[in-house]
Design an enzyme around this catalytic site. Structure first.
Site, PDB file in Angstrom:
ATOM      1  N   GLU A   1       0.829  -1.211   0.000  1.00  0.00           N
ATOM      2  CA  GLU A   1       0.000   0.000   0.000  1.00  0.00           C
ATOM      3  C   GLU A   1       0.863   1.261   0.000  1.00  0.00           C
ATOM      4  O   GLU A   1       0.540   2.235  -0.672  1.00  0.00           O
ATOM      5  CB  GLU A   1      -0.968  -0.010   1.188  1.00  0.00           C
ATOM      6  CG  GLU A   1      -1.938  -1.189   1.192  1.00  0.00           C
ATOM      7  CD  GLU A   1      -2.850  -1.258  -0.026  1.00  0.00           C
ATOM      8  OE1 GLU A   1      -2.965  -0.261  -0.766  1.00  0.00           O
ATOM      9  OE2 GLU A   1      -3.451  -2.325  -0.242  1.00  0.00           O
TER      10      GLU A   1
ATOM     11  N   CYS B   1       1.523  -4.791 -10.497  1.00  0.00           N
ATOM     12  CA  CYS B   1       2.511  -5.402 -11.374  1.00  0.00           C
ATOM     13  C   CYS B   1       1.903  -6.603 -12.098  1.00  0.00           C
ATOM     14  O   CYS B   1       1.230  -7.428 -11.483  1.00  0.00           O
ATOM     15  CB  CYS B   1       3.703  -5.853 -10.529  1.00  0.00           C
ATOM     16  SG  CYS B   1       5.008  -6.628 -11.472  1.00  0.00           S
TER      17      CYS B   1
ATOM     18  N   HIS C   1       2.008   2.043  -3.462  1.00  0.00           N
ATOM     19  CA  HIS C   1       1.074   2.828  -4.289  1.00  0.00           C
ATOM     20  C   HIS C   1       1.288   4.333  -4.085  1.00  0.00           C
ATOM     21  O   HIS C   1       1.093   5.119  -5.005  1.00  0.00           O
ATOM     22  CB  HIS C   1      -0.376   2.475  -3.944  1.00  0.00           C
ATOM     23  CG  HIS C   1      -0.847   1.170  -4.517  1.00  0.00           C
ATOM     24  ND1 HIS C   1      -0.541   0.748  -5.799  1.00  0.00           N
ATOM     25  CD2 HIS C   1      -1.622   0.187  -3.982  1.00  0.00           C
ATOM     26  CE1 HIS C   1      -1.110  -0.431  -6.022  1.00  0.00           C
ATOM     27  NE2 HIS C   1      -1.759  -0.799  -4.931  1.00  0.00           N
TER      28      HIS C   1
ATOM     29  N   CYS D   1       5.435 -10.631  -7.645  1.00  0.00           N
ATOM     30  CA  CYS D   1       5.955  -9.375  -7.110  1.00  0.00           C
ATOM     31  C   CYS D   1       5.042  -8.885  -5.996  1.00  0.00           C
ATOM     32  O   CYS D   1       3.839  -9.149  -6.008  1.00  0.00           O
ATOM     33  CB  CYS D   1       5.996  -8.361  -8.267  1.00  0.00           C
ATOM     34  SG  CYS D   1       6.393  -6.675  -7.798  1.00  0.00           S
TER      35      CYS D   1
HETATM   36 ZN    ZN Z   1       6.641  -5.925  -9.961  1.00  0.00          ZN
HETATM   37 ZN    ZN Z   2      -2.834  -2.587  -4.596  1.00  0.00          ZN
END
Ligand code: ZN
Ligand code: ZN
Length: 301
Positions: free
Chosen positions: A217, A227, A220, A232
């Protein structure tokens, strides 16, 4: 249309990290897609990408979006615990802080616990379960009012369940990346939440899940989108099994984006994460980090 874009993005996952020529050698080496990173397998039914066919975000696209970066006056991450974190069923706040500091290579400030009644955040009893929940939008408004002058981002964390809107049952978290505030509940990561038997390593599992959601989070907030290229930490996830399967590390594309934002030395960052992982018993993560460090030092596998 979205699906076609998605396929195009997947087809070009090799190029997603962008050109590495001209970078200092230690950075070019860190951003190379080696066999330490697994390609993201096609989604199964009910998985995030099956229901949200997102196109992904290459490093070039990330740069074009002109993401905000921490700068001299605003470079700290703040964590604000909302309500109590009962010892036996909560991740340790000092460890969450330590993990975030290692992961983002930034100073992370843990604010004193905010008393929910004194803060008068709206809440409700969930109509189905009868459990108390906080109004996530109300929390975001509170966070915006309390945004510290030197903060890059302010994250509310809580062991109380959340809802975003009266028509919703619950939400894991809600963020406003443009305002760099977000709130996340770890309530549903506690194996005891659904009445599962709490096993011996439950606290390790809860800590690992909580570190993962926290890093995802906050990622972001740095402008990283979901991704679609590798397994990931920034993969979207639709359910707990999917987020449990997601690794605690960033793929080369997202590592490059975060490094662009913060400017850390990838090797020093891995060392700090390895020390943390060993201390808390994240064994799988420790093994992976040791492998990465050997590679960065040029020691053959
Ligand atoms: Zn990634
Ligand atoms: Zn997310």
């Amino acid at each position: 249309m979205a699906e076609r874009e998605n396929l195009q993005a997947l087809a070009s996952s090799d190029n997603a990290v962008g050109a590495l020529e001209g970078l200092p050698a230690h950075l070019a080496r860190a951003f190379q897609s080696t066999n330490h990173f697994d390609p993201l397998p096609p989604p199964g039914p009910g998985d995030w990408l099956a229901e949200h066919p997102e196109p992904g975000q290459t490093f070039e696209q990330f740069l074009r979006a002109r993401p905000r970066r921490p700068d001299a006056p605003r470079k700290k991450l703040y964590l604000l615990p909302l309500g109590e974190f009962p010892r036996d069923r909560s991740p340790r706040l000092d460890l969450l802080r330590e993990f975030a500091a290692a992961f983002f290579s930034l100073e992370v400030v843990l604010l004193p616990v905010l008393d929910l009644e004194a803060a008068a955040i709206d809440g409700r009893r969930n109509p189905h379960t009868g459990q108390f929940q906080l109004d996530a939008r109300g929390v975001l408004r509170l966070l915006s009012r309390r945004f510290p002058d030197d903060a890059f981002a302010l994250l509310g964390i809580t062991m109380v369940d959340l809802y975003p809107d009266p028509t919703w049952n619950f939400v894991f978290g809600l963020a406003s990346p443009a305002d760099r505030v977000g709130v996340f509940s770890f309530a549903r990561y506690d194996p005891g939440f659904y009445g599962e038997t709490v096993s011996e390593n439950a606290s390790n599992l809860l800590l690992r899940r909580s570190c993962k959601v926290l890093a995802h989070e906050i990622g972001h907030m740095f402008g990283l989108k979901h991704c679609v290229f590798f397994n990931c930490l920034m993969n979207g996830s639709n359910h707990l099994a999917e987020s449990d399967a997601r690794p605690l590390h960033l793929c080369p594309v997202d590592l490059r984006k975060l490094q662009h934002g913060v400017g850390f030395d990838p090797e020093a960052r891995y060392r700090r994460l390895l020390e943390f992982s060993r201390n808390v018993g994240f064994d799988e993560q420790s093994t992976w980090l040791e492998k990465r460090l050997r590679y960065l030092e040029g020691i053959p596998d």
